[in-house]
Design a protein around this motif. Sequence first.
Motif, PDB file in Angstrom:
ATOM      1  N   ASN A  45      17.864   4.925  87.254  1.00 40.20           N
ATOM      2  CA  ASN A  45      17.040   6.138  87.123  1.00 40.20           C
ATOM      3  C   ASN A  45      17.463   7.223  88.108  1.00 40.20           C
ATOM      4  O   ASN A  45      16.637   7.982  88.626  1.00 40.20           O
ATOM      5  CB  ASN A  45      15.555   5.812  87.304  1.00 40.20           C
ATOM      6  CG  ASN A  45      15.058   4.836  86.266  1.00 40.20           C
ATOM      7  OD1 ASN A  45      15.560   4.795  85.136  1.00 40.20           O
ATOM      8  ND2 ASN A  45      14.079   4.013  86.640  1.00 40.20           N
ATOM      9  N   ILE A  46      18.759   7.282  88.379  1.00 45.89           N
ATOM     10  CA  ILE A  46      19.293   8.276  89.302  1.00 45.89           C
ATOM     11  C   ILE A  46      19.315   9.644  88.631  1.00 45.89           C
ATOM     12  O   ILE A  46      19.648   9.778  87.446  1.00 45.89           O
ATOM     13  CB  ILE A  46      20.733   7.884  89.728  1.00 45.89           C
ATOM     14  CG1 ILE A  46      20.692   6.679  90.666  1.00 45.89           C
ATOM     15  CG2 ILE A  46      21.467   9.034  90.371  1.00 45.89           C
ATOM     16  CD1 ILE A  46      20.082   6.967  92.013  1.00 45.89           C
ATOM     17  N   ALA A  47      18.984  10.686  89.407  1.00 44.10           N
ATOM     18  CA  ALA A  47      19.085  12.061  88.928  1.00 44.10           C
ATOM     19  C   ALA A  47      20.138  12.775  89.762  1.00 44.10           C
ATOM     20  O   ALA A  47      19.918  13.071  90.943  1.00 44.10           O
ATOM     21  CB  ALA A  47      17.738  12.762  89.045  1.00 44.10           C
ATOM     22  N   VAL A  48      21.299  13.018  89.160  1.00 43.86           N
ATOM     23  CA  VAL A  48      22.384  13.696  89.872  1.00 43.86           C
ATOM     24  C   VAL A  48      22.066  15.183  89.950  1.00 43.86           C
ATOM     25  O   VAL A  48      21.800  15.828  88.922  1.00 43.86           O
ATOM     26  CB  VAL A  48      23.733  13.465  89.171  1.00 43.86           C
ATOM     27  CG1 VAL A  48      24.843  14.211  89.901  1.00 43.86           C
ATOM     28  CG2 VAL A  48      24.047  11.983  89.095  1.00 43.86           C
ATOM     29  N   ALA A  49      22.076  15.731  91.147  1.00 45.93           N
ATOM     30  CA  ALA A  49      21.724  17.132  91.362  1.00 45.93           C
ATOM     31  C   ALA A  49      22.356  17.599  92.665  1.00 45.93           C
ATOM     32  O   ALA A  49      22.904  16.793  93.433  1.00 45.93           O
ATOM     33  CB  ALA A  49      20.198  17.271  91.423  1.00 45.93           C
ATOM     34  N   PRO A  50      22.284  18.890  92.951  1.00 46.35           N
ATOM     35  CA  PRO A  50      22.764  19.358  94.263  1.00 46.35           C
ATOM     36  C   PRO A  50      21.950  18.731  95.387  1.00 46.35           C
ATOM     37  O   PRO A  50      20.754  18.453  95.238  1.00 46.35           O
ATOM     38  CB  PRO A  50      22.558  20.873  94.199  1.00 46.35           C
ATOM     39  CG  PRO A  50      22.544  21.195  92.740  1.00 46.35           C
ATOM     40  CD  PRO A  50      21.891  20.016  92.068  1.00 46.35           C
ATOM     41  N   SER A  51      22.580  18.516  96.506  1.00 46.15           N
ATOM     42  CA  SER A  51      21.917  17.915  97.657  1.00 46.15           C
ATOM     43  C   SER A  51      20.970  18.915  98.298  1.00 46.15           C
ATOM     44  O   SER A  51      21.160  20.130  98.185  1.00 46.15           O
ATOM     45  CB  SER A  51      22.947  17.476  98.697  1.00 46.15           C
ATOM     46  OG  SER A  51      23.801  16.501  98.172  1.00 46.15           O
ATOM     47  N   PRO A  52      19.934  18.416  98.975  1.00 47.99           N
ATOM     48  CA  PRO A  52      19.077  19.330  99.735  1.00 47.99           C
ATOM     49  C   PRO A  52      19.884  20.014 100.840  1.00 47.99           C
ATOM     50  O   PRO A  52      20.931  19.524 101.269  1.00 47.99           O
ATOM     51  CB  PRO A  52      17.998  18.408 100.307  1.00 47.99           C
ATOM     52  CG  PRO A  52      18.600  17.046 100.273  1.00 47.99           C
ATOM     53  CD  PRO A  52      19.519  17.019  99.097  1.00 47.99           C
TER      54      PRO A  52
END
Length: 805
Positions: free
Chosen positions: A224-231
């Motif tokens: 259930n990983i959501a790949v997105a830009p890092s904080p």
Amino acid sequence: MKVSLSWLNDYIAIEMEATALAEALTMVGLEVESVFDRYGYLDTVHVGRISEVRPHAQADKLRVCEVDVGDRRLSVVCGAPNVKAGMLAPLALPGTVFPDGAVLEQYAIRGQISAGMLCSEAELGLGVDREGIMVLDASLAVGSKLAEALRLSDTVLEIDLTPNRPDCLSMLGIAREIAAIQKIPLQYPDYTLADREEQISKLTSVKIEAPNHCPRYAARLLENIAVAPSPFWLQDRLLSVGLRPINNIVDITNYVLMETGQPLHAFDFDRLAENSIVVSTANPGETFVTLDQKERSLDSTMLMICDGQKPVAIAGVMGGLNSEIEAATHRVLIESAYFAPVSIRKTSKKLGLNTEASHRFERGIDPEGTIKAVNRAARLMAELASGRIIPGIIDEHPRPPLARNLTLTVAHTNRLLGTRMNRRAIADLLESIEFSVENKDDADELQVVPPPFRVDISRPEDLMEEVARLAGYNNIPTTFPLIPAEGRRAAPQLGLRNRIKDIMSGFGFTEAINYSFAHPRVGDRLRLAPQDPRRAFVAILNPLTEDQATMRTSLIPGLLEATGYNLAQQVKNLKFFEVGRIFINKDPKHLPQEIEMLAGLWTGARSNSSWLSPENPCDFYDIKGAVEGLLTALRVPGVRFTAMPSALCHYTRSGYTAQILSGTTPLGLVGQAHPQVLANYNLKQSAFIFELEIDRLASLLPAITASQAVPKFPAVFRDITVIVSKHIETQEVLDRVESFNEALVESLHLFDVFTGDPIPSGKKSISFRVTYRSHDKTLEDEDISQLHKSITARLLQAFEATLPA
């Protein structure tokens, strides 16, 4: 290795100024090359107040802003949707270098000059918002530098680490050293994960087929990983040490790498065939496309990470394009392994591929750090990518490392370091960097177990080095060796060698310094006889090259090679000399005989051409004169030159070679290099050489320098010309005159040797001048006439000579 002080503060409270900390780290062996503020680029970015906003005359979406920066107002073209009059925003002036490397210049936008740039958070590296310009607090001073106004400062240390300290290729490694310097504890991140039940083995497996290359392989699985830009905080941490943010999953692996020193790799689990990992070596000739989209050719020595069907990564170097994390990735397998340093080093060198991971693996990482790192990464992915950690961990560990138990003797440590530390002091120093120390209160010996991350510690001397650097090299007392203060005379051989060099340099020769090694076939190149002792070479067990596989038995080859090199550079006129040892292998069971020799070479012109004289080629008599001048300056007695027998002219030309003698003691030779020898060394112009044995010269030098008074009475000169057989050496005639031991004969000077008409065939004419002088009176003709006739008559009789007609 770049380290950010703000990042280090997550693990230890740094109490020292940056410059003092840099000096302290350097003194403990971690050389700090530079110290800089990573927000230094903001020096040309100021707080500006937008006083007026008006439309751009030639662009509907652009506006022209009048920006007040305190001491002046500037016109700036801006397209941000949130710009409005009265707001404060950062203004970058021309010359600003942005974090991405771009340099701001003043330029015209649609005909309107823009004297700067109103910036967003992302453009300044201060956030992730790119939608509009950065809005600053209204209380900030207009015109002040942005870094000062926002109190932005983060000192970065750039450290040049030696290859034996891979433990410091991480933030925690540097923090550990600072903790020892400041004598305060280190705060580690939380590496624990509470696994209620083991489920991972039902979904995936790891098989190690090459345990010599991979002693340990650990893995965790998330879904259930959501790949997105890092904080922003994560991006900022990576940027502070020079790494480029990519996405939250990849950034977390890089973050943990820089934090712990343990390289990690994240696989898209759904792209792994059979959802399994197999660690094995590559097939010969196999190819593989890495993440940089380049195809790599593999061989059987390279370790690969494979799924159930194909390779998916080059172990310890770089992942594969066929399993990289994508935007659609939902399940991630985290790899945390220990690979053999030699294996990774060979693979990296063969592929010409150096990465942050290979840089650490090939130096040696902490074999016990794999679990901590994979747990740390899993926790961060669950937090920052909304993932769920599959309970359980895979830890294949077929070959656990053996514990290193070392015995350190306090007395021996103090003796080698020159210190007076007690057991407790030594133990405290070692414990400050997490070494385990026992028996520290009741014995002279300490039992020390180095931590697993210190792969460079293997013997007691390594522990002593740790004690020395932690105690402070500058705190070790200065001591001096117990040697007598008085000097001693230099060895006579050294003085003779320096005199020879001075004299030869004065004659215009240049000193050559060649290797003491020679080509195995140098005897053939010099045309040496089969039984010549100079063919008895000393073979070198580990030669630098095939051309340097034996110790030299002559200095001449080195001079010929140096001549060839200079001729190839169009340097035609050369005068070389070399002083060095040759090595004669008389008995293979014993050390070779070492003989110190002097050799010289002259080729090209006698002197460089000038308006005064043309360029004339040198000849035998030029180099013979140099040798005569050298021996005269050294005061070698009884020097004479005699023709060298043809059978002994190996690398010199017969009839153009003289043996050099002092009385009856042979000193060396002088002559023209043989044409075949020149051809063997690819030399296309004639050369003249000489050799002298320095050891024999040394035994002939007078121990005392004698002098005599300047003559009070004038000399009388008379010439003698005799015709002798051309086979008689001129030196024999002069030697015969000297053998008469006439008291009035002061010196002889040869001034002419002539053959040809009218001299009969097979004969030559020799003319020399006799200087007569008395120490008691002025000589008259009658005093020497009879003596002169007597000398002439004795020469005619001795050599069956005649007088010229």
